[in-house]
Design a protein around this motif. Structure first.
Motif, PDB file in Angstrom:
ATOM      1  N   PRO A 183     -32.774  64.368  34.699  1.00  0.00           N
ATOM      2  CA  PRO A 183     -32.229  64.222  36.047  1.00  0.00           C
ATOM      3  C   PRO A 183     -32.939  65.098  37.080  1.00  0.00           C
ATOM      4  O   PRO A 183     -33.548  66.106  36.726  1.00  0.00           O
ATOM      5  N   GLU A 184     -32.833  64.691  38.325  1.00  0.00           N
ATOM      6  CA  GLU A 184     -33.464  65.436  39.427  1.00  0.00           C
ATOM      7  C   GLU A 184     -32.980  66.886  39.457  1.00  0.00           C
ATOM      8  O   GLU A 184     -33.744  67.801  39.706  1.00  0.00           O
ATOM      9  N   GLU A 185     -31.695  67.079  39.171  1.00  0.00           N
ATOM     10  CA  GLU A 185     -31.144  68.447  39.226  1.00  0.00           C
ATOM     11  C   GLU A 185     -31.450  69.228  37.939  1.00  0.00           C
ATOM     12  O   GLU A 185     -31.077  70.383  37.810  1.00  0.00           O
TER      13      GLU A 185
ATOM     14  N   GLY B  97     -39.335  54.746  46.840  1.00  0.00           N
ATOM     15  CA  GLY B  97     -38.432  54.285  47.893  1.00  0.00           C
ATOM     16  C   GLY B  97     -37.820  55.463  48.617  1.00  0.00           C
ATOM     17  O   GLY B  97     -37.892  56.597  48.147  1.00  0.00           O
ATOM     18  N   ARG B  98     -37.222  55.156  49.756  1.00  0.00           N
ATOM     19  CA  ARG B  98     -36.634  56.222  50.568  1.00  0.00           C
ATOM     20  C   ARG B  98     -35.371  56.786  49.912  1.00  0.00           C
ATOM     21  O   ARG B  98     -34.827  56.183  48.997  1.00  0.00           O
ATOM     22  N   ASN B  99     -34.888  57.902  50.461  1.00  0.00           N
ATOM     23  CA  ASN B  99     -33.601  58.462  50.051  1.00  0.00           C
ATOM     24  C   ASN B  99     -32.537  57.398  50.120  1.00  0.00           C
ATOM     25  O   ASN B  99     -32.445  56.677  51.108  1.00  0.00           O
ATOM     26  N   GLY B 100     -31.731  57.313  49.089  1.00  0.00           N
ATOM     27  CA  GLY B 100     -30.593  56.403  49.126  1.00  0.00           C
ATOM     28  C   GLY B 100     -30.926  54.961  48.792  1.00  0.00           C
ATOM     29  O   GLY B 100     -30.057  54.095  48.831  1.00  0.00           O
ATOM     30  N   ALA B 101     -32.171  54.678  48.423  1.00  0.00           N
ATOM     31  CA  ALA B 101     -32.568  53.287  48.126  1.00  0.00           C
ATOM     32  C   ALA B 101     -31.940  52.774  46.832  1.00  0.00           C
ATOM     33  O   ALA B 101     -31.821  51.568  46.627  1.00  0.00           O
ATOM     34  N   GLY B 102     -31.579  53.713  45.930  1.00  0.00           N
ATOM     35  CA  GLY B 102     -30.952  53.299  44.674  1.00  0.00           C
ATOM     36  C   GLY B 102     -31.799  53.597  43.446  1.00  0.00           C
ATOM     37  O   GLY B 102     -31.545  53.063  42.363  1.00  0.00           O
ATOM     38  N   LYS B 103     -32.774  54.474  43.568  1.00  0.00           N
ATOM     39  CA  LYS B 103     -33.674  54.762  42.446  1.00  0.00           C
ATOM     40  C   LYS B 103     -32.949  55.539  41.333  1.00  0.00           C
ATOM     41  O   LYS B 103     -33.024  55.176  40.161  1.00  0.00           O
ATOM     42  N   THR B 104     -32.260  56.601  41.732  1.00  0.00           N
ATOM     43  CA  THR B 104     -31.513  57.388  40.739  1.00  0.00           C
ATOM     44  C   THR B 104     -30.419  56.533  40.110  1.00  0.00           C
ATOM     45  O   THR B 104     -30.208  56.565  38.888  1.00  0.00           O
ATOM     46  N   THR B 105     -29.752  55.748  40.938  1.00  0.00           N
ATOM     47  CA  THR B 105     -28.685  54.874  40.430  1.00  0.00           C
ATOM     48  C   THR B 105     -29.253  53.898  39.397  1.00  0.00           C
ATOM     49  O   THR B 105     -28.610  53.619  38.386  1.00  0.00           O
ATOM     50  N   THR B 106     -30.465  53.418  39.627  1.00  0.00           N
ATOM     51  CA  THR B 106     -31.098  52.509  38.662  1.00  0.00           C
ATOM     52  C   THR B 106     -31.279  53.212  37.318  1.00  0.00           C
ATOM     53  O   THR B 106     -30.937  52.666  36.264  1.00  0.00           O
TER      54      THR B 106
ATOM     55  N   GLU C 289     -40.118  58.521  42.345  1.00  0.00           N
ATOM     56  CA  GLU C 289     -40.907  59.377  43.236  1.00  0.00           C
ATOM     57  C   GLU C 289     -40.654  59.005  44.692  1.00  0.00           C
ATOM     58  O   GLU C 289     -40.303  57.875  45.007  1.00  0.00           O
ATOM     59  N   GLN C 290     -40.859  59.956  45.568  1.00  0.00           N
ATOM     60  CA  GLN C 290     -40.903  59.622  46.989  1.00  0.00           C
ATOM     61  C   GLN C 290     -42.319  59.789  47.511  1.00  0.00           C
ATOM     62  O   GLN C 290     -42.653  59.316  48.585  1.00  0.00           O
ATOM     63  N   ASN C 291     -43.136  60.508  46.726  1.00  0.00           N
ATOM     64  CA  ASN C 291     -44.488  60.838  47.156  1.00  0.00           C
ATOM     65  C   ASN C 291     -45.479  59.898  46.455  1.00  0.00           C
ATOM     66  O   ASN C 291     -45.811  60.083  45.298  1.00  0.00           O
TER      67      ASN C 291
ATOM     68  N   HIS D 279     -21.138  48.836  46.452  1.00  0.00           N
ATOM     69  CA  HIS D 279     -22.104  48.049  45.686  1.00  0.00           C
ATOM     70  C   HIS D 279     -23.488  48.612  45.986  1.00  0.00           C
ATOM     71  O   HIS D 279     -23.996  48.465  47.102  1.00  0.00           O
ATOM     72  N   ILE D 280     -24.104  49.279  45.019  1.00  0.00           N
ATOM     73  CA  ILE D 280     -25.340  50.035  45.280  1.00  0.00           C
ATOM     74  C   ILE D 280     -26.587  49.267  44.817  1.00  0.00           C
ATOM     75  O   ILE D 280     -27.584  49.212  45.521  1.00  0.00           O
ATOM     76  N   LEU D 281     -26.559  48.703  43.609  1.00  0.00           N
ATOM     77  CA  LEU D 281     -27.726  47.947  43.129  1.00  0.00           C
ATOM     78  C   LEU D 281     -27.455  46.454  43.265  1.00  0.00           C
ATOM     79  O   LEU D 281     -26.422  45.960  42.821  1.00  0.00           O
TER      80      LEU D 281
HETATM   81  P1  ATP Z   1     -32.422  59.997  46.422  1.00  0.00           P
HETATM   82  O1  ATP Z   1     -33.850  60.313  46.447  1.00  0.00           O
HETATM   83  O2  ATP Z   1     -31.690  60.455  47.622  1.00  0.00           O
HETATM   84  O3  ATP Z   1     -31.734  60.343  45.135  1.00  0.00           O
HETATM   85  P2  ATP Z   1     -32.166  57.290  45.543  1.00  0.00           P
HETATM   86  O4  ATP Z   1     -33.016  56.151  45.892  1.00  0.00           O
HETATM   87  O5  ATP Z   1     -32.290  57.855  44.191  1.00  0.00           O
HETATM   88  O6  ATP Z   1     -32.380  58.414  46.605  1.00  0.00           O
HETATM   89  P3  ATP Z   1     -29.410  56.967  44.883  1.00  0.00           P
HETATM   90  O7  ATP Z   1     -29.197  58.398  44.556  1.00  0.00           O
HETATM   91  O8  ATP Z   1     -29.533  56.001  43.785  1.00  0.00           O
HETATM   92  O9  ATP Z   1     -30.688  56.829  45.815  1.00  0.00           O
HETATM   93  O10 ATP Z   1     -28.256  56.509  45.876  1.00  0.00           O
HETATM   94  C1  ATP Z   1     -28.086  55.168  46.297  1.00  0.00           C
HETATM   95  C2  ATP Z   1     -26.814  55.071  47.123  1.00  0.00           C
HETATM   96  O11 ATP Z   1     -25.691  55.366  46.288  1.00  0.00           O
HETATM   97  C3  ATP Z   1     -26.743  56.045  48.287  1.00  0.00           C
HETATM   98  O12 ATP Z   1     -26.180  55.372  49.377  1.00  0.00           O
HETATM   99  C4  ATP Z   1     -25.815  57.119  47.790  1.00  0.00           C
HETATM  100  O13 ATP Z   1     -25.094  57.673  48.863  1.00  0.00           O
HETATM  101  C5  ATP Z   1     -24.893  56.363  46.869  1.00  0.00           C
HETATM  102  N1  ATP Z   1     -24.374  57.218  45.785  1.00  0.00           N
HETATM  103  C6  ATP Z   1     -25.121  57.950  44.927  1.00  0.00           C
HETATM  104  N2  ATP Z   1     -24.340  58.594  44.037  1.00  0.00           N
HETATM  105  C7  ATP Z   1     -23.056  58.264  44.340  1.00  0.00           C
HETATM  106  C8  ATP Z   1     -21.774  58.592  43.773  1.00  0.00           C
HETATM  107  N3  ATP Z   1     -21.664  59.398  42.696  1.00  0.00           N
HETATM  108  N4  ATP Z   1     -20.681  58.050  44.369  1.00  0.00           N
HETATM  109  C9  ATP Z   1     -20.796  57.222  45.426  1.00  0.00           C
HETATM  110  N5  ATP Z   1     -21.966  56.864  45.989  1.00  0.00           N
HETATM  111  C10 ATP Z   1     -23.084  57.372  45.464  1.00  0.00           C
END
Ligand code: ATP
Length: 235
Positions: free
Chosen positions: A87-89, A39-48, A192-194, A20-22
């Motif tokens: 996307p970031e990539e 937010g920091r790495n892994g906060a859920g920004k990309t997932t949002t 952003e992180q910056n 459960h990410i968001l």
């Molecule tokens: P980043 O700057 O690292 O991208 P973020 O805030 O964008 O940080 P997300 O990429 O949204 O963070 O990731 C949120 C959480 O979801 C992290 O714990 C990550 O490990 C997890 N996660 C991301 N993509 C997947 C995936 N495809 N399958 C499972 N877990 C994932």
């Protein structure tokens, strides 16, 4: 939702498999605004961003684009309404040249930019039309990734860390480009992180931690909140 709100996200939950990410993401972007998710790495920004775009099947809550509810729609329908995700990539096709990459995404709505308008914003791209994706610098790839969504007619741009890994002079160019797109009337959600970069382009900032928004800081209050932001972002 009040007038002028282009994107309103509320109670957004999303899962990758069992994870459960968001957890109840909540924010809005008004028409013509530039808003960041910080937010920091892994906060859920990309997932949002991916959940807004319908790219995460397991999601619930509400994502409204104008009066349209997107939460049940597949990603191709969402794109056709005029939302575009960069996307970031970056997603540049290395076997295609710059022109082919630029013209690949389908036009989803009338009103997109012509190639000439895109070349005015990114003169480097025009010089490199025949270069393969792999031959481009990181900055050129980022410009190509953004340039090609401008053709599609999308009006809401979701840009995931466009400055990641780029040299300061290129970061400044990306900043100028974002300000220009705002002037042209685009609505932009930026991850952003910056926050120092974010403060040069955005109107408001949402702080994301553990899959939800914990604070919102208007850009004109950022200098009073530097310490707080450093703590949130771990810098
Ligand atoms: P980043 O700057 O690292 O991208 P973020 O805030 O964008 O940080 P997300 O990429 O949204 O963070 O990731 C949120 C959480 O979801 C992290 O714990 C990550 O490990 C997890 N996660 C991301 N993509 C997947 C995936 N495809 N399958 C499972 N877990 C994932």
């Amino acid at each position: 939702m009040h007038n002028g709100t282009e994107l309103a996200v509320s109670e957004l939950n999303a899962w990758y498999g069992e994870s459960h990410i968001l957890h109840g993401m909540q924010f809005e972007v008004k028409k013509g605004e530039v808003v960041t998710l910080l937010g920091r790495n892994g906060a859920g920004k990309t997932t949002t961003m991916k959940a807004v775009m319908g790219m995460i099947p397991n999601r619930k809550g509400s994502v409204k684009f104008g009066n349209e509810e997107l939460i049940q729609l597949p990603s191709n329908r969402i794109a056709k309404l005029g939302l575009a995700f960069c996307p970031e990539e970056r997603g540049i096709f290395s076997s295609l040249n710059v022109y082919e990459n630029l013209t690949l995404p389908p036009i989803v709505k009338p009103g997109g930019m012509s190639l000439e308008e895109i070349y005015q914003i990114f003169p480097n791209l025009k010089e490199r039309l025949k270069s393969q994706g792999t031959k481009l610098s990181g900055g050129e790839q980022q410009m190509l990734a953004i340039g090609r969504i401008l053709r599609t007619g999308a009006t809401l741009l979701l840009l995931d860390e466009p400055t990641e890994g780029l040299a300061p002079v290129i970061v400044q160019q990306i900043g100028a480009m974002i300000r220009l797109l705002k002037e042209k009337g685009f609505t932009i959600l930026l991850v952003e992180q910056n926050f120092r970069f974010a403060s040069t382009v955005a109107d408001r900032h949402y702080i994301v931690e553990h899959g939800h928004v914990i604070d919102m800081i208007p850009n004109d209050q950022i200098s009073q909140n530097t310490k707080k932001l450093e703590t949130y972002l771990g810098v």
